[in-house]
Design an enzyme around this catalytic site. Structure first.
Site, PDB file in Angstrom:
ATOM      1  N   HIS A 128       0.859  -1.295  -0.040  1.00 61.86           N
ATOM      2  CA  HIS A 128       0.204   0.038   0.160  1.00 61.86           C
ATOM      3  C   HIS A 128       1.101   1.254  -0.104  1.00 61.86           C
ATOM      4  O   HIS A 128       2.136   1.057   0.366  1.00 61.86           O
ATOM      5  CB  HIS A 128      -0.941  -0.073   1.462  1.00 61.86           C
ATOM      6  CG  HIS A 128      -1.923   1.157   1.394  1.00 61.86           C
ATOM      7  ND1 HIS A 128      -1.887   2.399   1.571  1.00 61.86           N
ATOM      8  CD2 HIS A 128      -3.181   0.893   0.901  1.00 61.86           C
ATOM      9  CE1 HIS A 128      -2.940   2.750   1.459  1.00 61.86           C
ATOM     10  NE2 HIS A 128      -3.889   2.043   1.312  1.00 61.86           N
ATOM     11  N   TYR A 129       0.522   2.402  -0.360  1.00 63.62           N
ATOM     12  CA  TYR A 129       1.198   3.428  -0.300  1.00 63.62           C
ATOM     13  C   TYR A 129       1.525   4.265   0.774  1.00 63.62           C
ATOM     14  O   TYR A 129       2.395   4.913   1.223  1.00 63.62           O
ATOM     15  CB  TYR A 129       0.723   4.670  -1.272  1.00 63.62           C
ATOM     16  CG  TYR A 129      -0.660   5.301  -0.804  1.00 63.62           C
ATOM     17  CD1 TYR A 129      -0.549   6.413   0.129  1.00 63.62           C
ATOM     18  CD2 TYR A 129      -1.804   4.571  -1.126  1.00 63.62           C
ATOM     19  CE1 TYR A 129      -1.760   6.877   0.827  1.00 63.62           C
ATOM     20  CE2 TYR A 129      -3.135   5.188  -0.685  1.00 63.62           C
ATOM     21  CZ  TYR A 129      -3.022   6.193   0.077  1.00 63.62           C
ATOM     22  OH  TYR A 129      -4.371   6.590   0.886  1.00 63.62           O
TER      23      TYR A 129
END
EC number: 3.1.15.-
Length: 181
Positions: A128-129
């Site tokens: 995920h970012y």
């Protein structure tokens, strides 16, 4: 164990230095925890081959620490390329966490992400970012509750697997002592 989007991926890299434009990744390790920070799986711990020219470019600090730990010798003897490390790590992670679900977890994880973005993009894109950075919590505790800092000490071995285990233990400490949850 089934794939679970709530599991967390912890990663640590050892590099030849701190600048992705000139330095390279020489070791990677990963662990997966559940959302309660219990370790559920250990991924491959991989020394990544780099040329003697790359290794000779390390500064004195890195030469000393990675030499004393035996990592430089492991890197020289390794048959594992960056692409091999990407494939093996993703194969492991995909057994426990869907792509894009877990933040990247660890200490000073922004630095690791910079190197993954430069040299191991496919692996970086598995995360995920968002980040769960233990260093951020540590810096806040140091400023807002410095007396709490006395309750946790690290060995700082600069070996990827041991560093990850310490990061998880440190976050468990902050969870109990600072967040009280």
């Amino acid at each position: 164990m089934a794939v679970d989007a709530n599991n967390l991926i912890w990663v640590d890299l050892e590099m030849t230095g701190l600048e992705p434009d000139v330095d390279r990744v020489i070791e990677i390790a990963t662990l997966v925890t559940d959302q309660e920070l219990n370790i559920i799986a250990q991924g491959p711990v991989l020394a990544i081959y780099q040329t003697d020219e790359v290794l000779a470019g390390m500064d004195d600090w890195n030469q000393k620490h990675h030499g004393e730990s035996g990592l430089v010798d492991r890197v020289r003897a390794s048959k594992c390329s960056e692409q091999d490390a990407i494939a093996q790590t993703i194969d492991f992670l995909a057994q426990y966490v869907p792509k894009g679900a877990s933040p990247m977890c660890g200490n000073s994880i922004g630095q690791d992400r910079r190197f993954l973005n430069k040299y191991m993009l496919e692996l970086e894109e598995f995360f995920h970012y968002r980040n769960i950075d233990v260093s951020t919590v540590k810096e806040l505790v140091r400023r807002w509750s410095p007396e709490t800092m006395n309750g946790f000490s690290k060995k700082n071995t600069h070996q990827a697997l041991e560093d990850i285990k310490e990061s998880i233990a440190e976050m468990q400490f902050y969870r109990k002592e600072v967040f009280k949850i």
